[in-house]
Design an enzyme around this catalytic site. Structure first.
Site, PDB file in Angstrom:
ATOM      1  CE1 TYR A   1      37.077 -79.170 -50.934  1.00 15.45           C
ATOM      2  CE2 TYR A   1      37.533 -77.520 -49.252  1.00 15.45           C
ATOM      3  CZ  TYR A   1      37.883 -78.666 -49.928  1.00 15.45           C
ATOM      4  OH  TYR A   1      39.033 -79.303 -49.608  1.00 15.45           O
TER       5      TYR A   1
ATOM      6  CG  ASP B   1      39.191 -80.001 -53.509  1.00 13.71           C
ATOM      7  OD1 ASP B   1      38.536 -79.788 -54.551  1.00 13.71           O
ATOM      8  OD2 ASP B   1      39.141 -81.066 -52.877  1.00 13.71           O
TER       9      ASP B   1
ATOM     10  CD  GLU C   1      42.434 -82.151 -53.724  1.00 13.23           C
ATOM     11  OE1 GLU C   1      42.428 -80.906 -53.840  1.00 13.23           O
ATOM     12  OE2 GLU C   1      42.235 -82.726 -52.646  1.00 13.23           O
TER      13      GLU C   1
END
Ligand SMILES: [Zn+2]
Lengths: 688, 78
Positions: A321, A110, A10
């Site tokens: 995350y 992600d 990403e």
């Protein structure tokens, strides 16, 4: 070489981390093409080409031409097709070229709606639809080497289509709502008043703005109600303590004065002493919403900033995350390992030692879950060169993580019941008996800890002061970042990843100002007009239902096409209503806008012709702003003044006592406001 | 027939002389008066004057209260 794989990440920093983790020698080759960096790693005989997107490289646009509404046909195009973006174009070109050399693909963006969609769009549009059949999905929650290798070895054999579909549907619905409502509102003003001014309101922005409007209306229509409280103090061993009257509030002046005259100057007698011990379990680990609220509460930083910082910490492999709803730590997490690493930090060492000495370590998980990611936790990597705010967020997350494993805290409450001439009062105190987890989380935890002297039944106490105090009920407080997020979360509008951005957009569009948030005249006008002609746009219910449908796509409980069709079915009657009421709606919004523009631009009365108004104008040739009399239009006055080119200019409503020119205020971010009269030749400026 | 609120230049609510905002403020003013009467036994005019002075009072309420006071004055002068 038996296999060549294209791995799509990403962001550039995650591409670098992934390439380093997957290369057997930890030394991937860095390549440059068209100013775009990619990496080549080698693993078990395969060549891995790791490329990176720059966030979304594709976006939605109208299919076909025309500037009217409804617009229901759309297509995905590269972002550089909408607005020049050479970086994005180069990136897509490089990926397309590299994709021809490979025989397999991996989406390593992600693991969430946006990430899955970013990789999917690159695969289908840059690498070609054929690539989808040869694509796998890597899922990870931290950018730690071990986690990345594990994610590589246990990849899903297919792309996560339900998540991709949910992402596509969300983007499509937001786009359809956004473009149609924006055009409907803008055209209603243009068709009625002939002025062009873009007005927008998004699907989730409507109900959010409504909350703020309702709150402001409550504040502006608030009529305070008088009530009384009894404020009393006793003296024990030469020290004063606050007494609480048995009733928190007294409704009538008569009663309040009666209590005051009956108790003033009297003695109190302790009739009972009650003790109780309460336990406070540790808080659960953070999800993004909790982190944003706590960080706002502790450091007054906006949710958008917190998300940005958390993402940076994640990309530096310092935390897991952050865009997660979960309040649960993963069972697979090596808790001892993470704690030991954290213990290398001097400030954490003593807590880590205590925790590691416990017979077993179990987190106090919360209730909320997230199918894709666990709660936010520190990876154990030690931060280096963090900015102050970044470190504060890291510390908050780390302490919260450690506190989660602590024992419950214990607090003792003591209440002495005191009788004063037939009326009852309370003397309360509480103290922490066993701090446990509070000790770890202490910088961010405030609890009353006050001791009372030794008291006994029947003890006589001297009432030092006692009076009835008249007070007024207060209006509710305005929303701040934290409380607005909480309401959005409670009402289930927006998502963990979008709420902060929605608030920011409302500010950017001029519907909200300040913090705590105050709705602007424009925001008020939007809500009032829309609630008259198309209240559906502001309805929490409509937004929430749609939000639930969107979420259910991920769980394959509803089909994405069905959700998009349902959204269009909701939108069409709204657009018809706007069209039907175009005249009144356009006139009402237009009037507000004209008033605002006038208010915004007028700085004061012209000191030369005394008839015109000094307004902010732009030099067509240089593009520079200046102030001039609006009678220049009829040629009767040519008064003009230079203006600073930076900062927001606000009229003060005052004129200079020397030269009679209007006095203005210039506001530049991060600087002290600057107040001066417009006339550069004014005698007051001579001293400079 | 003037279609504007007697306090601001916004449109009147149907069946009222006030706009939505001021009508709402007026309704609150009437509703809360009952509580004031019970609490301090005050008459309507005194109540209006007191409410204007309290910092917590909403701006729209203050505008309505002021308007009511001024109108009463004109009436007495007439
Ligand atoms: Zn009004």
């Amino acid at each position: 070489m038996n296999e060549r794989v294209l791995i799509i990440c990403e962001k550039p920093s995650s591409a670098k981390k992934i390439s380093q983790a997957l290369d057997e020698k930890r030394k991937p080759e860095t390549c440059q093409e068209n100013n775009t960096t990619y990496y080549i790693a080698r693993r078990k005989g395969s060549e891995l080409i790791i490329v990176s997107a720059l966030g979304h490289l594709y976006t939605l646009t109208q299919s076909g031409k025309g500037w009217s509404y409804p617009v229901l046909k759309f297509e995905w195009v590269p972002i550089h097709a909408i607005k020049p973006n050479i970086k994005a174009k180069n990136c897509i070109d490089v990926i397309a070229k590299l994709s021809k050399k490979v025989n397999a693909y991996v989406s390593a963006c992600d693991y969430d709606i946006e990430g899955s969609l970013i990789a999917y769009n690159i695969l289908i549009y840059a690498c070609g639809a054929e690539s989808l059949k040869k694509s796998k999905r890597m899922k990870y929650s931290t950018l730690m080497e071990a986690d990345l290798i594990d994610a590589w070895e246990n990849m899903s054999p297919n792309l996560d289509y339900p998540v991709i579909e949910a992402g596509k549907a969300r983007h499509e619905i937001d786009w359809i709502f956004g473009i149609n409502l924006s055009r409907a509102l803008t055209l209603s003003i243009k068709n009625v008043l002939g002025i062009y001014k873009t007005l927008s309101i998004g699907r989730v922005q409507g109900p959010t703005l409504r909350f703020i409007e309702e709150r402001e209306t409550q504040i502006q229509t608030h009529v305070p109600v008088p009530y009384w409280t009894i404020e009393a103090k006793v003296e024990i061993d030469g020290k004063e303590y606050r007494l609480e009257f048995e009733k928190e509030t007294i409704e009538t002046e008569k009663e309040a004065l009666e209590i005051e005259s009956s108790c003033k100057g009297r003695e109190g007698r302790i009739i009972e002493i009650k003790k109780s011990v309460r336990t406070f379990p540790p808080p659960p680990p953070f999800n993004i919403g909790d982190l944003q609220q706590e960080a706002f509460y502790q450091f007054r930083i906006s949710p958008k900033t917190v998300l940005g910082i958390a993402e940076k910490l994640y990309l530096n492999a310092l935390i897991s995350y952050p865009r997660t709803s979960s309040q649960k730590l993963p069972p697979s997490l090596n808790i001892g390992g993470v704690l030991r690493e954290l213990g290398r930090k001097k400030d954490y060492y003593q807590y880590v030692v205590k925790l590691l000495n416990k017979p077993f370590l179990a987190p106090r998980n919360g209730i909320k879950e997230d199918p894709a990611h666990p709660a936010i936790y520190p990876t154990g990597n030690m931060p280096q060169n963090l900015k102050i705010l970044e470190f504060k967020i890291f510390d908050l997350i780390s302490r919260r993580f450690m506190a989660t494993f602590g024992d419950s805290a214990k607090k003792e409450d003591i209440t002495a019941f005191i009788e004063v001439n037939g009326y009852n009062f309370h003397l309360k105190s509480s103290r922490i008996l066993e701090p446990n987890w509070i000790e770890i989380y202490k910088p961010y935890f405030k609890m009353k800890d006050e001791k009372l002297p030794l008291l006994r039944d029947g003890q006589i106490l001297k009432i030092k002061t006692l009076k009835a105090l008249k007070q007024y009920s207060k209006p509710p407080s305005r929303f701040n970042h934290g409380s607005l997020l909480r309401v959005m979360e409670k009402e289930n509008i927006g998502t963990k990843a979008t709420r902060a951005e929605i608030i920011h957009t409302l500010q950017k569009r001029g519907y909200l100002e300040d913090n705590p948030f105050k709705i602007t005249d424009l925001g008020f006008s939007i809500v009032e007009t829309l609630s008259k002609y198309c209240p559906e746009i502001l309805s929490v219910e409509t937004t929430r239902t749609l939000e639930m449908d969107l979420e259910n796509i991920q769980y394959e409980q509803i089909n994405s096409c069905e959700v998009v069709s349902k959204a269009i079915e909701k939108l069409e009657p709204i657009l018809l209503e706007i069209k039907k009421n175009e005249r009144t709606l356009g006139r009402e919004l237009g009037e507000t806008l004209t008033k605002l523009t006038r208010k915004e631009k007028s700085i004061g009365v012209c000191p030369t012709c005394k008839a015109g108004e000094i307004i902010i104008l732009k030099n067509n040739r240089t593009g520079k702003r200046f102030a001039g009399c609006n009678n220049y239009r009829n040629g009767s006055c040519t008064t003009s003044y230079p203006l600073p080119q930076k900062g927001r200019i606000e009229p003060t409503g005052k004129i200079c006592p020397e030269c009679k020119a209007p006095i203005i205020k210039v506001l530049v971010r991060g600087r002290k406001e600057w107040i001066f009269c417009l006339n550069m030749n004014c005698p007051t400026k001579r001293k400079f | 027939m003037r279609n504007k609120c007697s306090i601001c230049d916004r449109e009147k609510e149907s069946g009222s002389d006030l706009c939505y905002r001021h009508e709402k403020a007026y309704k609150n003013l009437k509703k809360v008066y009952i509580k004031w009467k019970k609490a301090v036994n005050i008459d309507w005019n005194e109540y209006l004057k007191e409410v204007i002075e309290i910092p917590e009072t909403g701006t729209w309420v203050k505008e309505v209260a002021l308007n009511l006071i001024n109108n009463q004055k004109t009436q007495t002068y007439l």
